[in-house]
Design an enzyme around this catalytic site. Structure first.
Site, PDB file in Angstrom:
ATOM      1  N   ALA A 226      -9.782  -7.994   6.964  1.00 25.44           N
ATOM      2  CA  ALA A 226      -8.900  -7.158   7.726  1.00 25.44           C
ATOM      3  C   ALA A 226      -9.017  -7.933   9.225  1.00 25.44           C
ATOM      4  CB  ALA A 226      -8.960  -5.857   7.862  1.00 25.44           C
ATOM      5  N   ARG A 227      -9.780  -7.618  10.249  1.00 25.43           N
ATOM      6  CA  ARG A 227      -9.830  -7.859  11.484  1.00 25.43           C
ATOM      7  C   ARG A 227     -10.151  -9.403  11.685  1.00 25.43           C
ATOM      8  NH1 ARG A 227     -14.563  -3.673  13.278  1.00 25.43           N
ATOM      9  NH2 ARG A 227     -14.963  -4.174  10.978  1.00 25.43           N
TER      10      ARG A 227
ATOM     11  N   GLN B 131       0.727  -1.014  -0.123  1.00 23.35           N
ATOM     12  CA  GLN B 131      -0.059   0.031  -0.114  1.00 23.35           C
ATOM     13  C   GLN B 131       0.870   1.469   0.115  1.00 23.35           C
ATOM     14  OE1 GLN B 131      -2.178   1.557   3.560  1.00 23.35           O
ATOM     15  NE2 GLN B 131      -4.045   0.997   2.357  1.00 23.35           N
TER      16      GLN B 131
ATOM     17  N   TYR C 217      -6.554  10.573   3.733  1.00 23.82           N
ATOM     18  CA  TYR C 217      -5.134  10.632   3.628  1.00 23.82           C
ATOM     19  C   TYR C 217      -5.128  11.572   2.376  1.00 23.82           C
ATOM     20  CZ  TYR C 217      -3.593   7.103   6.724  1.00 23.82           C
ATOM     21  OH  TYR C 217      -3.176   6.105   7.777  1.00 23.82           O
TER      22      TYR C 217
END
Length: 397
Positions: free
Chosen positions: A353-354, A108, A178
Site C-alpha cells: 500500500a504505502r 474492493q 466495517y
C-alpha cells in the site's frame, strides 16, 4: 509448482507469474486497496484512473480499487463509488486502462456499516447492535434480518457488475469493523439472534456474503476476502477466532484467497498502519466537530505503534498454519526482502500500500535491482491526504 499443502515452494519468485483462482497474474504483488479520494460525485475520474495506472505501469500484478460500496448507505462519504448504472462507464474506462498496462484489476466491495458517513448521507449507519460511534458522534442502528438479506444480495449484484465492467477480481471487505467485520467482533456485536453470540453465529454474515458472491459469479472472476485477524481493542475479534473463521471460509469453498489485515476504523484505526500518528495533520483536514475531537482526545484514539517490516506476519503465520488456501500477506511489505520473506513463510501473494504511494514503479525497480531499498518512511501523512486525493506527501504531484 506448489508444496504438498498447496503453499508456494520456499524458492518461489514473488515477481514470477502466478494463478489466483481462475485468473493469471504476471507476478505475486498486489496493490492493496487504499482509499483514493478521487471519485467526485461517486464516479470514476481521470485522476482515479491515473492513480491506478501508475502502479500498473510500474509492474504490479494486480491493483485494487477501493472502496466500491454495495449500496448507497454503505459508503463512508458521499464522494465514494457505489454500484449503480451511472458508475458503470467510468469503471469500464478504468479497467481498460489497467489492462492496457498488462496488470489485472480488482474491486474492493463491501458495506461500511457502523463506519458509514451517515451524517453526510442522510441515512442511519447500520451495525450489528446499537452503539455510539466516536468518529461521527452518533449511534449506529441495529441491522434487521431484512437488512442483512438485502446487503448479502447487494454483494452478489456488485460482483456481477464488476464482471460487466471488466474487473478480474473482487475483494470482499471483512475487515476494520466495517459491517461484516463488526458482526464478527464480540466487542461490537451484542445481538441475541442467529447473527450474534457464538462465533458461528457472528461469522454467519461473512459466510453468507462469500457464498452469495460465489453463487452469483462462479469462476468467471477471482474472489478474495480481506479478513481481520485482530481488531486491536480489548474484547474485539482476535486471531484465535480469525483462525476458525478462515477455516470455515476455506471449507465453504467460496474464496480463492484471503488477504489478512487488522485494526478497526471504528475503534482503533492506527493499529493497522503502525508508524507515526500525525495528529496535527489529521486535525487540519477534518471538519468540525471531528477536528475538535481529534484536538482533545486524538492521542487516545489515533495511537502510535512501532513500525517494523512485515509487521502482521506473526499473526498471519498462525492463519497460514491452519489453512491450505492461498493467503495474501499485508503490512510493511516494502521491497524484495519482505516479498521473499512472505514466500518463504508460505504466502502466495503480498499486498503493498504505502510503499506504492511513494514509488508507483517499485516493482519494476526491484526487478532491475533486487537490493534496492524502498523509500517509504511510514510517516503516515498520506492518510491525511485522502480528502484531496491520496498521495505521498514526499512525492511531487
Amino acid at each position: 509448482m506448489t508444496t504438498e499443502l498447496g503453499f508456494p515452494p520456499v524458492h518461489a519468485d514473488p515477481l514470477a507469474p502466478a494463478k489466483l483462482g481462475p485468473i493469471s497474474l504476471r507476478n505475486r504483488v498486489i496493490k492493496a486497496a487504499t482509499f483514493e479520494g478521487l471519485t467526485p460525485k461517486g464516479l470514476v475520474s481521470d485522476e482515479l484512473i491515473e492513480f491506478h495506472r501508475r502502479p500498473a505501469a510500474g509492474g504490479v500484478g494486480m491493483t485494487t480499487v477501493a472502496y466500491c460500496a454495495v449500496s448507497y448507505e454503505g459508503r463512508t462519504s458521499p464522494a465514494q463509488i457505489y454500484w449503480r448504472d451511472e458508475a458503470m462507464p467510468g469503471l469500464r474506462r478504468l479497467t481498460d486502462a489497467i489492462h492496457d498496462e498488462g496488470a489485472a484489476v480488482s474491486a474492493q466491495i463491501g458495506h461500511a456499516g457502523p463506519v458509514a458517513g451517515s451524517k453526510y448521507l442522510g441515512t442511519p449507519a447500520l451495525g450489528p447492535s446499537r452503539a455510539f460511534r466516536m468518529t461521527t458522534q452518533n449511534f449506529s442502528k441495529p441491522a434487521s434480518t431484512a437488512d442483512i438479506a438485502r446487503i448479502v444480495e447487494a454483494h452478489a449484484d456488485a460482483a456481477r457488475r464488476a464482471i460487466e465492467t471488466g474487473f478480474d477480481a473482487v475483494e470482499l471487505h471483512f475487515g476494520h469493523n466495517y459491517l461484516v467485520s463488526s458482526f464478527l467482533s464480540p466487542r461490537v456485536n451484542k445481538r441475541k439472534d442467529d447473527y450474534g453470540g457464538s462465533l458461528k453465529n457472528r461469522a454467519r454474515f461473512a459466510r453468507e456474503v462469500a457464498r452469495a458472491v460465489r453463487d452469483a459469479v462462479g469462476d468467471r472472476i477471482a474472489i478474495l476476502a480481506k479478513l481481520n485477524m485482530d481488531d486491536g481493542v480489548p474484547g474485539g475479534f482476535w486471531v484465535d477466532e480469525a483462525i476458525q473463521v478462515a477455516q470455515w471460509l476455506e471449507q465453504d469453498g467460496s474464496l480463492d484467497a484471503l488477504e489478512l489485515t487488522a485494526g478497526s476504523s471504528l475503534l482503533n484505526p492506527m493499529y493497522l498502519f503502525k508508524g507515526d500518528a500525525p495528529l496535527r495533520d489529521f486535525a487540519a483536514v477534518m471538519p468540525q466537530p471531528t477536528k475538535l475531537g481529534i484536538q482533545l482526545v486524538g492521542k487516545h484514539f489515533l495511537k502510535e505503534y512501532p513500525y517494523k517490516d512485515a509487521y502482521l506476519l506473526d499473526d498471519a503465520r498462525q492463519i497460514r498454519e491452519a489453512v491450505k488456501m492461498p493467503l495474501v500477506l499485508l503490512g510493511g511489505i516494502t521491497g524484495r526482502e519482505t516479498m521473499d520473506l512472505a514466500m518463504r513463510e508460505g504466502f502466495q501473494f503480498v499486498a503493498v500500500a504505502r510503499a506504492l504511494l511513494r514509488e508507483p514503479d517499485l516493482v519494476n525497480r526491484i526487478s532491475a535491482d533486487t537490493h534496492s531499498p524502498g523509500l517509504c518512511n511510514h510517516n503516515n501523512k498520506c492518510m491525511t491526504a485522502i480528502y484531496g486525493g491520496t498521495h505521498c506527501v514526499l512525492r511531487p504531484r
